[in-house]
Design a protein around this motif. Structure first.
Motif, PDB file in Angstrom:
ATOM      1  N   MET A   1     -19.091   8.040  -2.580  1.00 46.25           N
ATOM      2  CA  MET A   1     -17.858   7.158  -2.410  1.00 46.25           C
ATOM      3  C   MET A   1     -18.058   5.798  -3.028  1.00 46.25           C
ATOM      4  O   MET A   1     -18.923   5.221  -2.583  1.00 46.25           O
ATOM      5  CB  MET A   1     -17.555   7.187  -0.877  1.00 46.25           C
ATOM      6  N   ASN A   2     -17.039   5.523  -3.984  1.00 45.91           N
ATOM      7  CA  ASN A   2     -17.359   4.272  -4.622  1.00 45.91           C
ATOM      8  C   ASN A   2     -16.426   3.039  -3.751  1.00 45.91           C
ATOM      9  O   ASN A   2     -15.398   3.197  -3.402  1.00 45.91           O
ATOM     10  CB  ASN A   2     -16.813   4.159  -6.080  1.00 45.91           C
ATOM     11  N   LEU A   3     -17.219   2.100  -3.126  1.00 38.46           N
ATOM     12  CA  LEU A   3     -16.640   1.420  -2.159  1.00 38.46           C
ATOM     13  C   LEU A   3     -15.607   0.310  -2.938  1.00 38.46           C
ATOM     14  O   LEU A   3     -14.455  -0.061  -2.362  1.00 38.46           O
ATOM     15  CB  LEU A   3     -17.552   0.760  -1.109  1.00 38.46           C
ATOM     16  N   CYS A   4     -16.071  -0.167  -4.096  1.00 39.42           N
ATOM     17  CA  CYS A   4     -15.156  -0.972  -4.792  1.00 39.42           C
ATOM     18  C   CYS A   4     -13.924  -0.374  -5.097  1.00 39.42           C
ATOM     19  O   CYS A   4     -13.021  -0.944  -5.101  1.00 39.42           O
ATOM     20  CB  CYS A   4     -15.804  -1.538  -6.040  1.00 39.42           C
ATOM     21  N   LEU A   5     -13.817   0.805  -5.385  1.00 40.98           N
ATOM     22  CA  LEU A   5     -12.676   1.493  -5.743  1.00 40.98           C
ATOM     23  C   LEU A   5     -11.585   1.477  -4.736  1.00 40.98           C
ATOM     24  O   LEU A   5     -10.594   1.685  -4.791  1.00 40.98           O
ATOM     25  CB  LEU A   5     -13.060   3.037  -5.833  1.00 40.98           C
ATOM     26  N   SER A   6     -12.436   1.661  -3.248  1.00 42.81           N
ATOM     27  CA  SER A   6     -11.437   1.357  -2.276  1.00 42.81           C
ATOM     28  C   SER A   6     -10.584   0.420  -2.145  1.00 42.81           C
ATOM     29  O   SER A   6      -9.488   0.204  -1.614  1.00 42.81           O
ATOM     30  CB  SER A   6     -12.169   1.679  -0.735  1.00 42.81           C
ATOM     31  N   LEU A   7     -11.233  -0.707  -2.381  1.00 42.55           N
ATOM     32  CA  LEU A   7     -10.754  -2.270  -2.360  1.00 42.55           C
ATOM     33  C   LEU A   7      -9.622  -2.203  -3.430  1.00 42.55           C
ATOM     34  O   LEU A   7      -8.554  -2.783  -3.412  1.00 42.55           O
ATOM     35  CB  LEU A   7     -11.463  -3.216  -2.511  1.00 42.55           C
ATOM     36  N   ASP A   8     -10.157  -1.510  -4.778  1.00 44.06           N
ATOM     37  CA  ASP A   8      -9.217  -1.693  -5.953  1.00 44.06           C
ATOM     38  C   ASP A   8      -7.812  -0.868  -5.613  1.00 44.06           C
ATOM     39  O   ASP A   8      -6.854  -1.206  -5.786  1.00 44.06           O
ATOM     40  CB  ASP A   8      -9.711  -0.911  -7.112  1.00 44.06           C
ATOM     41  N   ARG A   9      -8.087   0.352  -4.653  1.00 43.27           N
ATOM     42  CA  ARG A   9      -6.744   1.075  -4.168  1.00 43.27           C
ATOM     43  C   ARG A   9      -5.924   0.149  -3.462  1.00 43.27           C
ATOM     44  O   ARG A   9      -4.721   0.229  -3.576  1.00 43.27           O
ATOM     45  CB  ARG A   9      -7.420   2.218  -3.562  1.00 43.27           C
ATOM     46  N   LEU A  10      -6.544  -0.632  -2.448  1.00 41.21           N
ATOM     47  CA  LEU A  10      -5.882  -1.349  -1.522  1.00 41.21           C
ATOM     48  C   LEU A  10      -5.176  -2.309  -2.253  1.00 41.21           C
ATOM     49  O   LEU A  10      -3.706  -2.865  -2.023  1.00 41.21           O
ATOM     50  CB  LEU A  10      -6.998  -2.094  -0.660  1.00 41.21           C
ATOM     51  N   ASP A  11      -5.508  -3.086  -3.218  1.00 46.49           N
ATOM     52  CA  ASP A  11      -5.001  -4.060  -4.163  1.00 46.49           C
ATOM     53  C   ASP A  11      -3.823  -3.291  -4.896  1.00 46.49           C
ATOM     54  O   ASP A  11      -2.678  -3.929  -5.071  1.00 46.49           O
ATOM     55  CB  ASP A  11      -5.911  -4.785  -5.092  1.00 46.49           C
ATOM     56  N   HIS A  12      -4.193  -2.177  -5.471  1.00 48.00           N
ATOM     57  CA  HIS A  12      -3.089  -1.382  -6.002  1.00 48.00           C
ATOM     58  C   HIS A  12      -1.844  -1.453  -5.196  1.00 48.00           C
ATOM     59  O   HIS A  12      -0.480  -1.349  -5.457  1.00 48.00           O
ATOM     60  CB  HIS A  12      -3.583  -0.093  -6.578  1.00 48.00           C
ATOM     61  N   GLN A  13      -2.064  -0.867  -3.848  1.00 49.46           N
ATOM     62  CA  GLN A  13      -0.969  -0.662  -2.915  1.00 49.46           C
ATOM     63  C   GLN A  13      -0.254  -1.879  -2.429  1.00 49.46           C
ATOM     64  O   GLN A  13       1.028  -1.953  -2.385  1.00 49.46           O
ATOM     65  CB  GLN A  13      -1.475  -0.065  -1.839  1.00 49.46           C
ATOM     66  N   ILE A  14      -0.917  -3.046  -2.328  1.00 48.28           N
ATOM     67  CA  ILE A  14      -0.323  -4.211  -2.082  1.00 48.28           C
ATOM     68  C   ILE A  14       0.438  -4.627  -3.401  1.00 48.28           C
ATOM     69  O   ILE A  14       1.647  -5.111  -3.006  1.00 48.28           O
ATOM     70  CB  ILE A  14      -1.192  -5.293  -1.802  1.00 48.28           C
ATOM     71  N   ALA A  15       0.129  -4.525  -4.546  1.00 46.41           N
ATOM     72  CA  ALA A  15       0.795  -5.021  -5.768  1.00 46.41           C
ATOM     73  C   ALA A  15       1.963  -4.025  -5.850  1.00 46.41           C
ATOM     74  O   ALA A  15       3.144  -4.540  -6.228  1.00 46.41           O
ATOM     75  CB  ALA A  15      -0.078  -5.095  -6.824  1.00 46.41           C
ATOM     76  N   ARG A  16       1.728  -2.712  -5.858  1.00 48.50           N
ATOM     77  CA  ARG A  16       2.888  -1.848  -6.222  1.00 48.50           C
ATOM     78  C   ARG A  16       3.890  -1.702  -5.267  1.00 48.50           C
ATOM     79  O   ARG A  16       5.361  -1.930  -5.578  1.00 48.50           O
ATOM     80  CB  ARG A  16       2.372  -0.373  -6.179  1.00 48.50           C
ATOM     81  N   PHE A  17       3.811  -1.842  -3.889  1.00 53.54           N
ATOM     82  CA  PHE A  17       4.824  -1.599  -2.920  1.00 53.54           C
ATOM     83  C   PHE A  17       5.014  -3.133  -2.161  1.00 53.54           C
ATOM     84  O   PHE A  17       5.954  -3.171  -1.207  1.00 53.54           O
ATOM     85  CB  PHE A  17       4.410  -0.823  -1.755  1.00 53.54           C
ATOM     86  N   GLY A  18       4.247  -4.228  -2.513  1.00 55.82           N
ATOM     87  CA  GLY A  18       4.636  -5.478  -1.955  1.00 55.82           C
ATOM     88  C   GLY A  18       4.347  -5.634  -0.553  1.00 55.82           C
ATOM     89  O   GLY A  18       4.990  -6.369   0.144  1.00 55.82           O
ATOM     90  N   PHE A  19       3.390  -4.854   0.028  1.00 52.41           N
ATOM     91  CA  PHE A  19       2.995  -5.071   1.381  1.00 52.41           C
ATOM     92  C   PHE A  19       2.236  -6.432   1.781  1.00 52.41           C
ATOM     93  O   PHE A  19       1.461  -6.762   0.898  1.00 52.41           O
ATOM     94  CB  PHE A  19       2.025  -4.057   1.611  1.00 52.41           C
ATOM     95  N   GLN A  20       2.655  -6.929   3.031  1.00 58.25           N
ATOM     96  CA  GLN A  20       2.037  -8.018   3.462  1.00 58.25           C
ATOM     97  C   GLN A  20       0.955  -7.387   4.476  1.00 58.25           C
ATOM     98  O   GLN A  20       1.396  -7.312   5.837  1.00 58.25           O
ATOM     99  CB  GLN A  20       2.976  -8.810   4.398  1.00 58.25           C
ATOM    100  N   VAL A  21      -0.236  -7.340   3.994  1.00 53.21           N
ATOM    101  CA  VAL A  21      -1.269  -6.797   4.868  1.00 53.21           C
ATOM    102  C   VAL A  21      -1.964  -7.511   5.558  1.00 53.21           C
ATOM    103  O   VAL A  21      -2.368  -8.459   5.115  1.00 53.21           O
ATOM    104  CB  VAL A  21      -2.105  -5.612   3.791  1.00 53.21           C
ATOM    105  N   GLU A  22      -1.880  -7.547   6.869  1.00 51.03           N
ATOM    106  CA  GLU A  22      -2.721  -8.384   7.619  1.00 51.03           C
ATOM    107  C   GLU A  22      -3.919  -7.651   8.465  1.00 51.03           C
ATOM    108  O   GLU A  22      -5.038  -8.481   8.517  1.00 51.03           O
ATOM    109  CB  GLU A  22      -1.794  -8.749   8.902  1.00 51.03           C
ATOM    110  N   ALA A  23      -3.947  -6.325   8.678  1.00 46.19           N
ATOM    111  CA  ALA A  23      -4.912  -5.486   9.091  1.00 46.19           C
ATOM    112  C   ALA A  23      -5.280  -4.251   8.466  1.00 46.19           C
ATOM    113  O   ALA A  23      -4.040  -3.575   8.376  1.00 46.19           O
ATOM    114  CB  ALA A  23      -5.034  -5.630  10.659  1.00 46.19           C
TER     115      ALA A  23
END
Length: 168
Positions: A1-23
């Motif tokens: 599992m590429n852990l940086c890929l997980s953070l990239d995926r999180l960044d993509h979700q935030i940018a794409r859907f405009g989520f305000q992720v707190e936790a």
């Protein structure tokens, strides 16, 4: 599992859907230095399950070794010190005992089974754990992890059982 890929995926979700992720709630496989550092940089609170490692039968558990934060060392049950040795690529810090001191210890049989009579004490997340928390951004709380289990793990189980994705 590429852990940086997980953070990239999180960044993509935030940018794409405009989520305000707190936790975010993650399973224990994500309890690594890069993930915690990335969450901290993004100011996102990480709730990550903790792996409980069990010592071998007949050996002292990790809780018997007390951490001295002032001198960055561990104290064994026989009041001898384990000093910092190295940090591996995954961020685990190793503390080692002096083999000459340990070879004559009456508690050696309960401490280690190494041939050179040296105890190696690895600690995760770049430092010792203090009452279920590490020095990083991670906190272990039952409610968010329970919600994660109800919401996420259930859908994984359905996908595996009902849609033939067990070996995907």
């Amino acid at each position: 599992m590429n852990l940086c890929l997980s953070l990239d995926r999180l960044d993509h979700q935030i940018a794409r859907f405009g989520f305000q992720v707190e936790a975010v709630a993650l399973d224990s496989g994500y309890l690594t230095i890069p993930i915690c550092k990335g969450l901290s940089e993004r100011q996102i609170f990480g709730v990550i399950a903790h792996r409980r490692y069990h010592s071998a039968i007949g050996l002292f558990p990790k809780l018997k070794f007390h951490y001295d934060s002032e001198q960055d060392r561990y104290i064994c049950p026989n009041q001898k010190t384990l000093t910092y040795s190295t940090t591996d690529r995954k961020g685990y810090r190793s503390y080692k005992s002096d083999p000459e001191t340990c070879s004559g210890c009456p508690l050696l049989e309960q401490c280690t089974r190494s041939k050179n009579s040296q105890k190696i004490h690895p600690t995760c997340m770049g430092g010792p754990q203090i009452k279920g928390q590490t020095k990083s951004c991670v906190c272990f709380r039952k409610k968010p992890l329970q919600k994660r289990k109800e919401k996420i793990e259930r859908s994984f189980a359905d996908s595996k059982q009902l849609h033939g994705l067990r070996y995907c």
